[in-house]
Design a protein around this motif. Structure first.
Motif, PDB file in Angstrom:
ATOM      1  N   ASP A  33     -59.967  38.409-141.700  1.00  0.00           N
ATOM      2  CA  ASP A  33     -59.298  37.259-142.211  1.00  0.00           C
ATOM      3  C   ASP A  33     -60.381  36.268-142.874  1.00  0.00           C
ATOM      4  O   ASP A  33     -60.150  35.885-143.968  1.00  0.00           O
ATOM      5  N   ARG A  34     -61.505  36.366-142.564  1.00  0.00           N
ATOM      6  CA  ARG A  34     -62.549  35.751-143.254  1.00  0.00           C
ATOM      7  C   ARG A  34     -62.952  36.174-144.631  1.00  0.00           C
ATOM      8  O   ARG A  34     -63.232  35.477-145.590  1.00  0.00           O
ATOM      9  N   GLN A  51     -55.676  34.347-151.423  1.00  0.00           N
ATOM     10  CA  GLN A  51     -55.731  33.203-151.375  1.00  0.00           C
ATOM     11  C   GLN A  51     -54.770  32.368-150.596  1.00  0.00           C
ATOM     12  O   GLN A  51     -54.939  31.265-150.290  1.00  0.00           O
ATOM     13  N   ASP A  52     -53.750  33.120-150.175  1.00  0.00           N
ATOM     14  CA  ASP A  52     -52.849  32.492-149.319  1.00  0.00           C
ATOM     15  C   ASP A  52     -53.364  32.397-147.881  1.00  0.00           C
ATOM     16  O   ASP A  52     -52.608  31.568-146.917  1.00  0.00           O
ATOM     17  N   GLY A  53     -54.301  33.096-147.222  1.00  0.00           N
ATOM     18  CA  GLY A  53     -54.889  33.066-146.079  1.00  0.00           C
ATOM     19  C   GLY A  53     -54.460  34.271-145.536  1.00  0.00           C
ATOM     20  O   GLY A  53     -54.073  35.258-145.985  1.00  0.00           O
ATOM     21  N   PRO A  54     -54.901  34.214-143.987  1.00  0.00           N
ATOM     22  CA  PRO A  54     -54.630  35.448-143.103  1.00  0.00           C
ATOM     23  C   PRO A  54     -53.289  35.740-143.064  1.00  0.00           C
ATOM     24  O   PRO A  54     -52.305  34.932-142.893  1.00  0.00           O
TER      25      PRO A  54
END
Length: 156
Positions: free
Chosen positions: A98-99, A104-107
């Motif tokens: 996830d990190r 760009q939308d996130g996990p």
């Protein structure tokens, strides 16, 4: 103090057992509630039934999964107690991904803690003082099962 890690240490043993892409994905799916062969195959995208069968069998032999006959030809797979102990490992892999690998939308998946209702981020802490662990603050030391690797001969 720097020690040379034995070739047969616990990390090596775990990687030999679980270091295959399909095996880790099967375990992760089991934590997310998957129980059936067809669901494992679909969710992890494995089309080779023999490969999935061999990985499930290996996980059963390693006491990570158990197979239950639910009747009518229905078979379910469940995590055993040792299998459930792998949860921090799966969370650590997910958290790192996830990190460092999310777009760009996130996990793609978040985890909500049922007890408090908040989205949670896994945290590894010392079981004694509860401080967050950082590799710069941890020293490896020989344990009771440590067997020093054989000394290598100097090059002639």
């Amino acid at each position: 103090m720097t020690i040379r890690r034995p070739a047969d240490d616990s990390v090596t043993r775990v990687v030999e057992l679980l270091g295959d892409r399909w095996t880790i994905l099967i375990i992760a799916e089991a934590f997310f509630g998957v129980r059936r062969f067809s669901d494992f195959a679909r969710n992890i995208g494995i089309s080779n039934r023999n490969l999935l069968t061999s990985r499930l069998r290996m996980l059963i032999d390693a006491d990570i999964l158990t197979r239950t006959d639910e009747g009518g030809g229905r078979v379910d797979y469940h995590l055993t107690a040792p299998g459930r102990e792998l949860y921090p490992t799966i969370l650590a892999l997910m958290s790192w991904g996830d990190r460092h690998l999310a777009d760009q939308d996130g996990p793609p998946l978040i985890l909500e803690h049922r007890t408090c209702g908040h989205v949670m981020t896994p945290l590894l802490v010392c079981d004694h003082c509860h401080a967050e662990l950082d590799p710069r603050d941890v020293d490896p030391r020989p344990g009771p099962g440590f067997h020093p690797p054989p000394a290598t001969e100097p090059a002639s």
